[in-house]
Design an enzyme around this catalytic site. Structure first.
Site, PDB file in Angstrom:
ATOM      1  CG  ASN A   9      -2.073   1.272   0.918  1.00 27.31           C
ATOM      2  OD1 ASN A   9      -1.874   2.626   0.511  1.00 27.31           O
ATOM      3  ND2 ASN A   9      -2.793   1.627   2.420  1.00 27.31           N
ATOM      4  CE  LYS A  11       0.192   2.946   4.971  1.00 21.20           C
ATOM      5  NZ  LYS A  11       0.155   3.217   6.297  1.00 21.20           N
ATOM      6  CG  HIS A  95      -5.684   1.969   5.059  1.00 19.67           C
ATOM      7  ND1 HIS A  95      -5.240   2.938   6.401  1.00 19.67           N
ATOM      8  CD2 HIS A  95      -4.539   1.251   5.252  1.00 19.67           C
ATOM      9  CE1 HIS A  95      -4.297   2.577   6.794  1.00 19.67           C
ATOM     10  NE2 HIS A  95      -3.583   1.134   5.701  1.00 19.67           N
ATOM     11  CD  GLU A  97      -2.969   5.399   7.163  1.00 17.32           C
ATOM     12  OE1 GLU A  97      -2.635   5.808   5.958  1.00 17.32           O
ATOM     13  OE2 GLU A  97      -1.906   5.013   7.740  1.00 17.32           O
ATOM     14  CD  GLU A 167      -2.952  -2.594   7.209  1.00 17.12           C
ATOM     15  OE1 GLU A 167      -2.118  -2.608   6.337  1.00 17.12           O
ATOM     16  OE2 GLU A 167      -3.911  -1.556   7.202  1.00 17.12           O
ATOM     17  N   GLY A 173       2.459   2.210  10.862  1.00 18.28           N
ATOM     18  CA  GLY A 173       4.271   3.504  10.568  1.00 18.28           C
ATOM     19  C   GLY A 173       4.396   3.839  11.949  1.00 18.28           C
ATOM     20  CB  SER A 210       5.990  -1.921  11.579  1.00 15.21           C
ATOM     21  OG  SER A 210       5.220  -0.519  12.459  1.00 15.21           O
TER      22      SER A 210
HETATM   23  P1  13P Z   1       3.026   0.779   7.424  1.00 13.03           P
HETATM   24  O1  13P Z   1       3.572  -1.088   7.018  1.00 13.03           O
HETATM   25  O2  13P Z   1       3.903   1.668   7.208  1.00 13.03           O
HETATM   26  O3  13P Z   1       3.102   0.206   9.161  1.00 13.03           O
HETATM   27  O4  13P Z   1       1.411   0.746   7.308  1.00 13.03           O
HETATM   28  C1  13P Z   1       0.658  -0.026   7.334  1.00 13.03           C
HETATM   29  C2  13P Z   1      -0.449   0.089   6.071  1.00 13.03           C
HETATM   30  O5  13P Z   1      -1.250   0.963   6.495  1.00 13.03           O
HETATM   31  C3  13P Z   1      -0.587  -1.011   5.165  1.00 13.03           C
HETATM   32  O6  13P Z   1      -1.796  -0.690   5.014  1.00 13.03           O
END
Ligand code: 13P
Length: 248
Positions: A9, A11, A95, A97, A167, A173, A210
């Site tokens: 992803n 982002k 997601h 976010e 997740e 992150g 992560s």
């Molecule tokens: P990270 O791998 O950067 O922690 O992000 C995970 C994520 O949100 C994947 O959709």
């Protein structure tokens, strides 16, 4: 045996020129992997990524969001048909976010999942608890509620076209990965819930938060964890490749 899926992803990162370079570099590195590789890219990169991978069966491309309506006055949104018009295959739905910053709810996630399936897109449905919910001992209850609402009204046929990603929000992150035991416990609970809802649990369930080359193998070899949804570590071909090839 269920297939293993490694999805990136990106982002809000990567321009079209970065996308083409990434595809050229990742292509030979994952060619021999038996794991399914998906890259979920920004809308402006979709065309370039799909153009590059059109004749490459081992690289799949997805979007990161879409609206559930077919068309209309929704400034700034993208419709399912707009995604299929560029031959997009997957789409991330719900997601954390999106839920946190753009007010997505289980109700809108459910509408999006149904709209994606109706148009032949394969949704990657994300669920996960906050740190507060985990510390209160509610992680499993939270994800079970999300799964029940997000997948409401789906058929067994639909189940074969979706991927679920667990997740935990506190692991995204932050560099803080869930332990393999914690991730396995919640993902097993999600699988049990899916079985209860559909009398079948044959669906890939990924871990995200992560994921990096150093922890991919221990996570992805747990009995119920079918791969990963990778953020930061999916932006560099030489890093992402190591996660895809965790079993080599
Ligand atoms: P990270 O791998 O950067 O922690 O992000 C995970 C994520 O949100 C994947 O959709």
């Amino acid at each position: 045996m269920r297939r293993k899926v490694i999805a990136g992803n990106w982002k809000m990162n990567m321009l079209p020129s970065d996308t083409i370079k990434f595809m050229e570099e990742i292509d030979p590195l994952v060619k021999d992997s038996k794991n399914e590789v998906i890259l979920c890219v920004p809308f402006t990169d979709l065309f370039y990524a799909i153009n590059y991978t059109r004749d490459i069966p081992y690289l799949h491309i997805g979007a990161q969001n879409m609206h559930y309506e077919e068309s209309g006055a929704f400034t700034g949104e993208i419709s399912p048909e707009m995604l299929t018009s560029v031959e997009c295959e997957y789409v991330i739905i719900g997601h954390s976010e999106r839920r946190q910053y753009f007010n997505e709810t289980d109700e809108s996630v459910n509408l999006k999942v149904k709209a994606a399936l109706k148009h032949g897109l394969k949704p990657i449905v994300c669920v996960g608890e906050t740190l507060e919910q985990r510390e209160a001992g509610n992680a499993i209850q939270v994800v079970n509620t999300q799964i029940t609402k997000d997948l409401d009204g789906l058929t067994l046929d639909d189940l074969s076209n979706i991927i679920i990603a667990y997740e935990p929000i506190w692991a995204i992150g932050t560099g803080k990965t869930a332990t393999k035991e914690d991730a396995e416990e919640v993902i097993k609970a999600i699988r049990d819930m899916v079985r209860e809802l559909f009398s079948n649990d044959d669906v890939p369930i990924l871990y995200g938060g992560s994921v990096k080359p150093e922890n991919a193998k221990e996570l992805f070899t747990m009995p119920n964890i079918d791969g990963g949804l990778v953020g930061g570590a999916s932006l560099k071909p030489d890093v992402f490749e190591k996660i895809v090839n965790f079993d080599k």
